[in-house]
Write an enzyme that holds these catalytic residues in place. Sequence first.
Site, PDB file in Angstrom:
ATOM      1  N   GLY A  43      -2.808  -5.503  10.372  1.00  0.00           N
ATOM      2  CA  GLY A  43      -4.283  -4.371  10.038  1.00  0.00           C
ATOM      3  C   GLY A  43      -3.975  -3.274  10.246  1.00  0.00           C
ATOM      4  O   GLY A  43      -3.909  -2.877  11.580  1.00  0.00           O
TER       5      GLY A  43
ATOM      6  N   GLU B  57      10.116  -5.018   9.654  1.00  0.00           N
ATOM      7  CA  GLU B  57       9.062  -4.827   7.947  1.00  0.00           C
ATOM      8  C   GLU B  57       9.310  -4.506   6.794  1.00  0.00           C
ATOM      9  O   GLU B  57      10.140  -4.697   5.835  1.00  0.00           O
ATOM     10  CB  GLU B  57       7.526  -4.123   8.081  1.00  0.00           C
ATOM     11  CG  GLU B  57       7.025  -4.327   6.473  1.00  0.00           C
ATOM     12  CD  GLU B  57       5.233  -4.107   6.382  1.00  0.00           C
ATOM     13  OE1 GLU B  57       4.774  -3.993   5.868  1.00  0.00           O
ATOM     14  OE2 GLU B  57       5.202  -3.587   7.383  1.00  0.00           O
TER      15      GLU B  57
ATOM     16  N   ASN C  25       7.479   4.472  -0.686  1.00  0.00           N
ATOM     17  CA  ASN C  25       8.895   4.654  -0.784  1.00  0.00           C
ATOM     18  C   ASN C  25       8.801   6.464  -1.497  1.00  0.00           C
ATOM     19  O   ASN C  25      10.327   6.230  -0.580  1.00  0.00           O
ATOM     20  CB  ASN C  25       9.532   4.539  -2.453  1.00  0.00           C
ATOM     21  CG  ASN C  25      10.553   2.737  -2.227  1.00  0.00           C
ATOM     22  OD1 ASN C  25       9.162   2.016  -1.545  1.00  0.00           O
ATOM     23  ND2 ASN C  25      11.110   2.076  -3.231  1.00  0.00           N
ATOM     24  N   GLU C  26       8.240   7.052  -1.702  1.00  0.00           N
ATOM     25  CA  GLU C  26       8.017   8.276  -1.390  1.00  0.00           C
ATOM     26  C   GLU C  26       8.473   9.092   0.165  1.00  0.00           C
ATOM     27  O   GLU C  26       8.719  10.134   0.182  1.00  0.00           O
ATOM     28  CB  GLU C  26       7.054   8.738  -2.405  1.00  0.00           C
ATOM     29  CG  GLU C  26       6.803   9.089  -3.557  1.00  0.00           C
ATOM     30  CD  GLU C  26       6.715   7.485  -4.309  1.00  0.00           C
ATOM     31  OE1 GLU C  26       6.744   7.313  -5.281  1.00  0.00           O
ATOM     32  OE2 GLU C  26       6.345   6.877  -3.292  1.00  0.00           O
TER      33      GLU C  26
END
Length: 403
Positions: A128, A245, A389-390
């Site tokens: 979450g 992650e 990714n930016e």
Amino acid sequence: MNLGLSPQDAAFRDEVRAFLDSALTPKLRRAGTLMTSVYCDHDAQLEWQALLHRRGWAAPSWPTEHGGCDWSVIQRYIFTRERLLAGAPTSPLGINMVGPAIMRFGNDAQKAFFLPRMLTGEHFWCQGYSEPQAGSDLAALAMRAVRDGDDLVCTGTKIWTTHANVANWMFCLVRTTTGPRRQQGITFLLIDMDSPGIDVKPIVMSSGEWVQNQIFFDEVRVPLANIVGHIDDGWTVAKYLLEYERGGTAYAAELQVKLDAIRRNLAGDALLDDPLFTARLAETEIEVEVLDAMEAEILAALGDDRAIGADASMMKILGTELQQRVTELALDAAGPMARAYQPGVAVPGGPIVGYPIVLDDYCSGQPWQAIAPLRYLNERAGTIYAGANEIQRGILAKAELGL
């Protein structure tokens, strides 16, 4: 990566192969080989996790004191590659995400209660984090948690939550106070998904799968005992978990398996004689080898409990963009057979809304040709989740270039 296996590691590889050969049923191999989403079918995941738990291999990167394997980087690489080659399913989200956070920041009671249930699959977790106005800019999250006695009362919403429709626990970031810095006043909380006041609504993906969800919290009471770390200091826990992650995911082994399949099985003679296609394939293979070497260094650092900082962002950028390029190659190799929408031949990560799934459904070509467009659609999200990714490029520019 040319491992140059020692005799001990070669023996371990053979042990893994023998286990996979005996443990994987045709159903489990199908679920792993024909999966279209980030995670495989829920029932197959739980069945696979139970097999791993009985073997003592439920958590390859965990220390043995918490029921893990405490394998070396090379052993984890070997297991991942052999699992992919054998077509085994993926493990549940909690093992590689909230598990390390609880081990690092949780108290003894939390470790004793949550970690064993994570290993068995009794607790199936979802994440979450994202909200409608707080995705890559995670510090903008607004879901409120107000203290009332021994509870936090949570009100707000989370979105893009994978497998919230089947999860029974969520690790969640909530706002407990508002201060001058948005990263302050955030708390890392463990929420029982059966709590009153939780409403899960489906978000159907472009592939047609119901894997993502939006969750609404209406004065949901969560015990203070479910706070990981300290109240208002959840950003510290979140940063640690985000490194796992972004940097703890090993992309290269799976990409190598898929590239091998494209070269050996998917691309016909006409494509392999096409200099443009073979150049694209070779270029992608070279970049995956570079990623493989970098992953070995990063996973070694994580295994030693060292922070990897901006390297996690670099690995996330390269891994997800290469994932997309590999699916583009597979789509080209599939040719016109990839145009038909045929999810019935695959094993999606969730229900296909409005489509009656029938195993071994008719396929206009080979199964991989029907799966290629579904995987292509799913991988479009790779450069967005876990921080777009930016945003990762911005982190690198600031940390490495001082911009």
